[in-house]
Design an enzyme around this catalytic site. Structure first.
Site, PDB file in Angstrom:
ATOM      1  NE  ARG A 107      88.966 -24.567  20.175  1.00  0.00           N
ATOM      2  CZ  ARG A 107      89.232 -25.458  19.234  1.00  0.00           C
ATOM      3  NH1 ARG A 107      90.260 -26.289  19.367  1.00  0.00           N
ATOM      4  NH2 ARG A 107      88.495 -25.534  18.156  1.00  0.00           N
ATOM      5  NE  ARG A 126      87.653 -28.084  25.061  1.00  0.00           N
ATOM      6  CZ  ARG A 126      87.280 -28.638  23.905  1.00  0.00           C
ATOM      7  NH1 ARG A 126      86.435 -29.645  23.910  1.00  0.00           N
ATOM      8  NH2 ARG A 126      87.759 -28.182  22.767  1.00  0.00           N
ATOM      9  NE  ARG A 138      82.380 -23.909  31.814  1.00  0.00           N
ATOM     10  CZ  ARG A 138      82.340 -24.560  30.663  1.00  0.00           C
ATOM     11  NH1 ARG A 138      83.305 -24.400  29.779  1.00  0.00           N
ATOM     12  NH2 ARG A 138      81.345 -25.364  30.391  1.00  0.00           N
ATOM     13  CG  ASP A 155      81.001 -20.426  21.875  1.00  0.00           C
ATOM     14  OD1 ASP A 155      81.766 -21.402  21.994  1.00  0.00           O
ATOM     15  OD2 ASP A 155      80.155 -20.330  20.958  1.00  0.00           O
ATOM     16  CE1 TYR A 214      78.896 -24.933  14.980  1.00  0.00           C
ATOM     17  CE2 TYR A 214      79.978 -22.824  14.616  1.00  0.00           C
ATOM     18  CZ  TYR A 214      80.037 -24.150  15.003  1.00  0.00           C
ATOM     19  OH  TYR A 214      81.233 -24.694  15.395  1.00  0.00           O
TER      20      TYR A 214
END
Length: 335
Positions: free
Chosen positions: A18, A22, A31, A67, A142
């Protein structure tokens, strides 16, 4: 690449899971107003986001910005990534009929991946690009739960109660995942990492019986390319021995197991990746360096070591702390 292949290196290489994300203000600006899945399908954004941490931190490898659900979306699964929640699946897979959602992935399904990887390898030059994909168990979780889950109760219910359906599900996902990795490798990725984020929810015997075969199928499917294959999961200390049997060249270790102990559990013939606790980056610089030093010391006798965090960069991490960490590892591990 040399560390992954257990060859001598001038210093311990560093990259972060990552790292393109963010914690970087330039990422948040880029973004703004763009949904996650939309950003993953725009080669211009993927290229810029992937390059940002390489420029800022001086890391030794880039990790492809994407992703784990991108290949599922590409084959038509009705899902979205909801801010603050994660991937949410409109029709969870609970029966054999639901498997119809999962057709094989073709390269033409993800032309934006091929284009972005091509752009990146040109821009990066000698800096390796790591491709990645989600492992069959994590993708299955998921799909069966319909979104993120703390207990994975529906997933385990299928795994225990409908083993034939479960085997078909993870088998299909292994094919999709392998195809997604092949696209990235053929476009120029230097290495690939398989993320099994939720595998730590499993007991070793269940992992070996119901998960290991599908992960091994993915690694076997890309073995012919000769690129290093990395395997990582969170909370997988008890699974390290089994994960090492899946076929990866490098095994990622989270912060709960010291690197020398992880090497003992894995046995010879593997490079290791890890494993600083991501929360350490919030401590003062001296404390952070001390903990990073402990990781390097524990890894000193390994056949190959790639320094990384024990999981992804936390969103509120100070980017300057990451830059300082890269500098510290490079300087203190110089041979």
């Amino acid at each position: 690449m040399r560390a992954c292949r257990r060859e001598p290196v001038p210093h311990t290489p560093v990259w972060f899971m990552r790292q393109a994300g963010r914690s970087l203000p330039e990422y948040r600006r880029l973004r703004e107003g763009i949904a996650m899945l939309d950003s993953c399908r725009r080669p211009d954004l993927v290229t810029e986001i992937t390059l940002q941490p390489v420029r800022r931190h001086g890391v030794d490898a880039a990790i492809f910005f994407s992703d784990i659900v991108v290949p599922l979306k590409a084959i038509g699964v009705d899902l979205d990534i909801k801010p603050g929640v994660g991937p949410v699946v409109a029709q969870p897979i609970r029966s054999r009929a639901d498997l119809a959602q999962l057709r094989p992935l073709e390269p033409d399904d993800v032309p934006y991946v091929t284009e972005a990887v091509g752009r990146l390898t040109e821009e990066l030059g000698a800096t390796p690009l790591i491709g990645f994909a989600g492992a069959p168990f994590t993708l299955a979780s998921y799909l069966v739960e319909g979104g993120p889950s703390r207990n994975h109760e529906h997933t385990k219910a299928m795994m225990y109660g409908a083993p034939e359906l479960w085997a078909e599900l993870v088998g299909r996902l292994a094919g999709i995942t392998a195809a997604f990795l092949r696209v990235q490798i053929e476009a120029g990725a230097s290495a690939v990492q398989l993320f099994d984020s939720w595998a730590g929810a499993l007991a070793p015997a269940d992992y070996r019986r119901a998960v290991l075969p599908a992960s091994a199928e993915v690694f076997a499917a890309v073995a012919e390319y000769g690129v290093p294959r990395i395997h990582f999961g969170v909370g997988t200390g008890e699974l390290l021995t089994a994960m090492g049997e899946a076929g990866a060249d490098v095994v990622g270790v989270d912060w709960r197991v010291p690197m020398d102990e992880a090497a003992r559990r894995l046995g010879p013939g593997k490079a290791l990746q890890g494993n600083l606790d991501p929360a350490v980056l919030f401590a003062p610089g001296e404390a952070m360096e001390a903990k990073a030093g402990e990781v390097l010391e524990a890894a000193a006798g390994l056949e190959g070591h790639v320094f990384n965090l024990g999981h992804g960069v936390l969103p509120t991490t100070d980017p300057d702390a990451l830059t300082r960490l890269v500098e510290y590892v490079h300087e203190s591990s110089a041979r």
